[in-house]
Write a protein that holds these residues in place. Sequence first.
Motif, mmCIF file in Angstrom:
data_model
loop_
_atom_site.group_PDB
_atom_site.id
_atom_site.type_symbol
_atom_site.label_atom_id
_atom_site.label_comp_id
_atom_site.label_asym_id
_atom_site.label_seq_id
_atom_site.Cartn_x
_atom_site.Cartn_y
_atom_site.Cartn_z
ATOM 1 N N UNK A 433 0.875 -1.123 -0.047
ATOM 2 C CA UNK A 433 -0.066 -0.138 0.005
ATOM 3 C C UNK A 433 0.835 1.096 -0.028
ATOM 4 N N UNK A 434 1.999 1.070 0.552
ATOM 5 C CA UNK A 434 2.908 2.438 0.691
ATOM 6 C C UNK A 434 3.422 2.831 -0.806
ATOM 7 N N UNK A 435 3.707 1.549 -1.689
ATOM 8 C CA UNK A 435 4.141 1.835 -2.892
ATOM 9 C C UNK A 435 3.309 2.629 -3.735
ATOM 10 N N UNK A 436 1.694 2.159 -3.414
ATOM 11 C CA UNK A 436 0.552 2.435 -4.279
ATOM 12 C C UNK A 436 0.406 4.057 -3.994
ATOM 13 N N UNK A 437 0.438 4.533 -2.609
ATOM 14 C CA UNK A 437 0.228 5.801 -2.134
ATOM 15 C C UNK A 437 1.132 6.510 -2.876
ATOM 16 N N UNK A 438 2.608 6.192 -2.806
ATOM 17 C CA UNK A 438 3.563 7.255 -3.324
ATOM 18 C C UNK A 438 3.277 7.408 -4.740
ATOM 19 N N UNK A 439 2.963 6.281 -5.464
ATOM 20 C CA UNK A 439 2.917 6.269 -6.760
ATOM 21 C C UNK A 439 1.586 7.402 -7.204
ATOM 22 N N UNK A 440 0.500 7.260 -6.336
ATOM 23 C CA UNK A 440 -0.727 8.195 -6.576
ATOM 24 C C UNK A 440 -0.286 9.544 -6.299
ATOM 25 N N UNK A 441 0.491 9.708 -5.372
ATOM 26 C CA UNK A 441 1.076 11.183 -5.002
ATOM 27 C C UNK A 441 1.933 11.490 -6.301
ATOM 28 N N UNK A 442 2.654 10.657 -6.869
ATOM 29 C CA UNK A 442 3.690 11.169 -7.958
ATOM 30 C C UNK A 442 2.581 11.586 -9.248
ATOM 31 N N UNK A 443 1.691 10.852 -9.472
ATOM 32 C CA UNK A 443 0.844 10.983 -10.785
ATOM 33 C C UNK A 443 0.132 12.165 -10.430
ATOM 34 N N UNK A 444 -0.621 12.372 -9.023
ATOM 35 C CA UNK A 444 -1.218 13.773 -9.009
ATOM 36 C C UNK A 444 -0.242 15.086 -9.398
ATOM 37 N N UNK A 445 0.932 14.881 -8.772
ATOM 38 C CA UNK A 445 1.849 15.899 -8.971
ATOM 39 C C UNK A 445 2.343 16.091 -10.593
ATOM 40 N N UNK A 446 2.312 14.917 -11.032
ATOM 41 C CA UNK A 446 2.323 14.975 -12.697
ATOM 42 C C UNK A 446 1.539 15.572 -13.247
ATOM 43 N N UNK A 447 0.010 15.798 -12.753
ATOM 44 C CA UNK A 447 -1.143 16.263 -13.155
ATOM 45 C C UNK A 447 -1.076 17.750 -12.852
ATOM 46 N N UNK A 448 -0.112 18.383 -12.095
ATOM 47 C CA UNK A 448 -0.019 19.934 -11.880
ATOM 48 C C UNK A 448 -0.420 20.059 -10.485
ATOM 49 N N UNK A 449 -0.668 19.188 -9.500
ATOM 50 C CA UNK A 449 -0.897 19.321 -8.109
ATOM 51 C C UNK A 449 0.275 19.864 -7.287
ATOM 52 N N UNK A 450 0.355 20.617 -6.635
ATOM 53 C CA UNK A 450 1.507 20.831 -5.665
ATOM 54 C C UNK A 450 1.390 20.133 -4.353
ATOM 55 N N UNK A 451 2.192 19.389 -4.030
ATOM 56 C CA UNK A 451 2.060 18.335 -2.966
ATOM 57 C C UNK A 451 3.338 18.722 -2.058
ATOM 58 N N UNK A 452 2.615 18.643 -0.458
ATOM 59 C CA UNK A 452 3.840 18.917 0.595
ATOM 60 C C UNK A 452 3.575 17.822 1.331
ATOM 61 N N UNK A 453 4.737 16.716 1.310
ATOM 62 C CA UNK A 453 4.580 15.449 1.824
ATOM 63 C C UNK A 453 5.564 15.605 3.113
ATOM 64 N N UNK A 454 5.126 15.394 4.147
ATOM 65 C CA UNK A 454 5.791 15.632 5.391
ATOM 66 C C UNK A 454 5.873 14.063 5.550
#
Length: 499
Positions: A433-454
């Motif tokens: 699930x960790x890998x899935x979540x990180x890939x999701x965040x990466x895809x969201x950023x690639x679509x233009x979202x700004x992500x602050x990951x703590x």
Amino acid sequence: MSLLLSMQDITKSFGGIAALQGVSLEIREGEIMALVGQNGAGKSTLIKILTGAYQRDGGAIRFDGNDVSFSSPAESQQGGIATIYQEINLAPQRSVAENIYLCREPRKLGFLDRKVMRDGARKVIRQFKLDIDVDMPVSRFSAATRQMVAIARAVTQDAKLLIMDEPTSSLDEREVAVLFDTIRTLQKNGLAVLFIGHRLDELYALCERVTVMRDGRTVAAGPLAGLSKMDLVRNMLGRELAAFEALGRDLQATGERPVRLQLDNVGAGVRVRDVSLSLREGEITGLAGLLGSGRSETARILFGVDKLERGNISFGGQARHYLEPSAAIADGIGLVSEDRKVDGIVPDMSIRDNMTLALLPKLRKNGIVDRRRQDEIVVRFIKTLGIKCASPDQAIKELSGGNQQKVLLARWLCTDPRVLIIDEPTRGIDIGAKTEILKLLRNLADDGLSVLMISSELEELLAAADRVTVLSDGVSVADLPRQDLSEANLLAAMAHQVN
């Protein structure tokens, strides 16, 4: 110095999950020992076992020459162990003298002897160079003074061991200096101190030895002298200085993208002192730092939960001062908090209702929720994020940790945010699930979202972040672009060894 406390091979499980696995801790008479570790290391559980709040499953405890197994905190106090927690346990409306002698009030002919109590309180308070009215309620005094009152109570209990849990978290530099002078005075009088803290400079200034815990185990113990800060951090995080292969994608350094959200010299209280960072369009900015560095507190300021006291925030080049979360949400900012069970999910509510909580104002018309539109959104995000569930009506508490986290991600994604703050995105979920979540965040950023990951996991930052800002004691001490991101550089920054 002879051994005062010996805890050997301590084990403790909750619901079949091991919290402590063979932990050992030794403290000598009259020494100051540091106990360190990240969240979840097992420090609090170990202290609760020592003081009788929990009962151990296995192992042995020997204190002051005797085998002990305290059945309650009160029994451990009677046995010579005093504990001062981060949230100081005093009766705020009672006087200083009453707090010092709480539950041990001197009596004469069956009546409370206030004169003896006042005189005793004044005598012990003078030891700490305090000039205060012992008849005043403790609520009238500063956090530092309340801390001294709590220590004075421990001294009058004839304690042999004083446990202090994050005692400097709400103190300024001057108050910390006074506290340390007091602790050193107590040490000279033969009192041993177990100091639980996270500020490296304070540990090295005060403590003689350190015990490091990680994942419910003791991983290191020994003198602080000769142990570098970088080695101490490595022990706490369990990292080797080796190349790390990013999960799912080998990120490459990119050109400078437009800044969407900027923090300049932001501060509030003592937890966030001077933080600067930039969130860029289409990037994941990592926020790193040890426990107590101010990461989550910075997110709370940015989201309008806590009040900004110093510095500036700008969104799209326009000054912002979010006084409440609704203002941040209106700007397109979402926050997935660190503890999803406490601040995230509503356990007995359905997946549908949990997912659309932030969107409800837009789903309502004349006070009635548009159920058809709500269902369309929920079904779409269940499919898009691959949420494994029986139906949208299933209670969210029945889902796995990874799927709960996906529902919380969907809660904000359905509001069409421009900035997403996610605090410890993979805590408590399995590696798949960790890998899935990180890939999701990466895809969201690639679509233009700004992500602050703590994150406190270096692997996550190295796997997904385009840049990382490192905090130490509420101050941003390093900003590392992708080309400078390495485990060695992150560890060095977190250990204050910044070039």
